[in-house]
Write a protein that holds these residues in place. Structure first.
Motif, PDB file in Angstrom:
ATOM      1  N   TYR A 190       0.876  -1.174   0.000  1.00  0.00           N
ATOM      2  CA  TYR A 190       0.000   0.000   0.000  1.00  0.00           C
ATOM      3  C   TYR A 190       0.912   1.223   0.000  1.00  0.00           C
ATOM      4  CZ  TYR A 190      -4.170   2.759   1.338  1.00  0.00           C
ATOM      5  OH  TYR A 190      -5.210   3.643   1.372  1.00  0.00           O
ATOM      6  N   VAL A 191       0.842   2.016  -1.059  1.00  0.00           N
ATOM      7  CA  VAL A 191       1.746   3.158  -1.189  1.00  0.00           C
ATOM      8  C   VAL A 191       1.208   4.314  -0.366  1.00  0.00           C
ATOM      9  CG1 VAL A 191       2.888   4.736  -2.780  1.00  0.00           C
ATOM     10  CG2 VAL A 191       2.394   2.394  -3.492  1.00  0.00           C
ATOM     11  N   PRO A 224       0.319   6.119   8.684  1.00  0.00           N
ATOM     12  CA  PRO A 224       0.085   4.877   9.442  1.00  0.00           C
ATOM     13  C   PRO A 224      -1.392   4.611   9.681  1.00  0.00           C
ATOM     14  CG  PRO A 224       0.993   6.599  10.864  1.00  0.00           C
ATOM     15  CD  PRO A 224       1.089   7.108   9.469  1.00  0.00           C
ATOM     16  N   GLY A 225      -2.207   5.682   9.736  1.00  0.00           N
ATOM     17  CA  GLY A 225      -3.639   5.503   9.926  1.00  0.00           C
ATOM     18  C   GLY A 225      -4.273   4.771   8.760  1.00  0.00           C
ATOM     19  N   LYS A 226      -3.815   5.053   7.534  1.00  0.00           N
ATOM     20  CA  LYS A 226      -4.335   4.354   6.357  1.00  0.00           C
ATOM     21  C   LYS A 226      -3.972   2.868   6.407  1.00  0.00           C
ATOM     22  CE  LYS A 226      -4.239   8.154   2.975  1.00  0.00           C
ATOM     23  NZ  LYS A 226      -3.736   8.539   1.622  1.00  0.00           N
ATOM     24  N   GLU A 251      -6.140   1.094   8.909  1.00  0.00           N
ATOM     25  CA  GLU A 251      -7.475   0.912   8.356  1.00  0.00           C
ATOM     26  C   GLU A 251      -7.468  -0.214   7.320  1.00  0.00           C
ATOM     27  OE1 GLU A 251     -11.145   3.664   6.625  1.00  0.00           O
ATOM     28  OE2 GLU A 251      -9.112   4.490   6.715  1.00  0.00           O
ATOM     29  N   ALA A 252      -6.439  -0.256   6.476  1.00  0.00           N
ATOM     30  CA  ALA A 252      -6.362  -1.299   5.459  1.00  0.00           C
ATOM     31  C   ALA A 252      -6.255  -2.679   6.092  1.00  0.00           C
ATOM     32  CB  ALA A 252      -5.164  -1.043   4.543  1.00  0.00           C
ATOM     33  N   ARG A 253      -5.549  -2.794   7.216  1.00  0.00           N
ATOM     34  CA  ARG A 253      -5.369  -4.089   7.858  1.00  0.00           C
ATOM     35  C   ARG A 253      -6.643  -4.600   8.523  1.00  0.00           C
ATOM     36  NH1 ARG A 253       0.734  -2.662  10.031  1.00  0.00           N
ATOM     37  NH2 ARG A 253       1.813  -3.303   8.100  1.00  0.00           N
ATOM     38  N   SER A 309       3.151  -1.046   4.164  1.00  0.00           N
ATOM     39  CA  SER A 309       3.240   0.298   3.602  1.00  0.00           C
ATOM     40  C   SER A 309       4.533   0.456   2.829  1.00  0.00           C
ATOM     41  CB  SER A 309       3.161   1.354   4.702  1.00  0.00           C
ATOM     42  OG  SER A 309       4.269   1.255   5.573  1.00  0.00           O
ATOM     43  N   VAL A 310       4.467   1.215   1.742  1.00  0.00           N
ATOM     44  CA  VAL A 310       5.636   1.519   0.914  1.00  0.00           C
ATOM     45  C   VAL A 310       5.704   3.024   0.720  1.00  0.00           C
ATOM     46  CG1 VAL A 310       6.662   1.307  -1.377  1.00  0.00           C
ATOM     47  CG2 VAL A 310       5.642  -0.687  -0.294  1.00  0.00           C
TER      48      VAL A 310
END
Length: 219
Positions: free
Chosen positions: A4-5, A9-11, A14-16, A24-25
């Motif tokens: 996930y680019v 960290p909040g994104k 949420e994605a997890r 994250s990248v």
């Protein structure tokens, strides 16, 4: 592993909630100028795939105010830093009758690329050549880039999430960006806890759609 680019960290947290294996990248892809979110995210996904060499997810999001013909839309981040959130809020409220809600939507588009092709599904696919395919006309007509430079015509799958609301006087201490002026079901996003916001999030809705599709992709 799905990359996930993002540096937010909040994104990633949420994605997890929707995806079991995501990392994250930090990659600074080109943000093209376009009047819709899809082409921007799609170009970013192609660049990110070339960089990572594996499945990638890129998102683009914006606030779309009905009375302002969708402004600030894809330009939301730039407008936030140049015009300011409170001024955008005033513009939105001044554009409607005092008794009329200043309706708006938060929208998010997730763009997925893994170098492969996709079976036909309701979600749009950006093929990069701007000649139609599955992109909506409004999206395919607005990208101002030469996709032959990076990523060629790599197919990119798009997933959209949207949350309706209205623009109000700023309230709340949480969140970020336009959260204090965006009210959903009587509460601004800045007044919500992280859990409450994620439960109605435009990004969360896009992630839910993507995760359901992605589980079949992995099988």
């Amino acid at each position: 592993m799905l990359s996930y680019v993002t540096t937010n960290p909040g994104k990633v947290r949420e994605a997890r909630e929707y995806l079991s294996a995501v990392e994250s990248v930090d990659f600074d892809y080109t943000e093209i100028q376009a009047d819709a979110l899809g082409p921007i995210a799609a170009r970013g996904a192609r660049e990110a795939y070339e960089y990572v060499g594996g499945p990638v997810l890129v998102d683009d999001a914006g606030l779309f105010v009905e009375a302002l013909d969708g402004f600030p839309g894809p330009y939301s981040a730039y407008v936030e830093h140049t015009v300011g959130v409170e001024r955008v809020g005033r513009l939105a409220r001044d554009a409607v009758d005092p008794e009329t809600p200043a309706r708006a939507h938060f929208r998010c588009v997730l763009a997925y690329c893994d170098g492969g092709t996709f079976e036909a599904t309701p979600e749009p696919v950006d093929h990069g050549d701007r000649r139609g395919h599955d992109l909506a006309a409004a999206e395919r007509a607005t990208a101002e880039t030469d996709d032959s430079v990076v990523g060629g015509d790599l197919p990119v799958k798009l997933f959209e999430g949207s949350v309706p609301g209205r623009i109000v006087e700023p309230r709340g201490e949480g969140g970020f960006g336009y959260d204090p002026v965006f009210e959903h079901d009587g509460t601004t996003l800045a007044e919500m806890s992280t859990e409450e916001k994620n439960a109605v999030s435009h990004r969360g809705r896009a992630l839910a759609r993507f995760a359901e599709w992605y589980r079949g992709r992995e099988e």
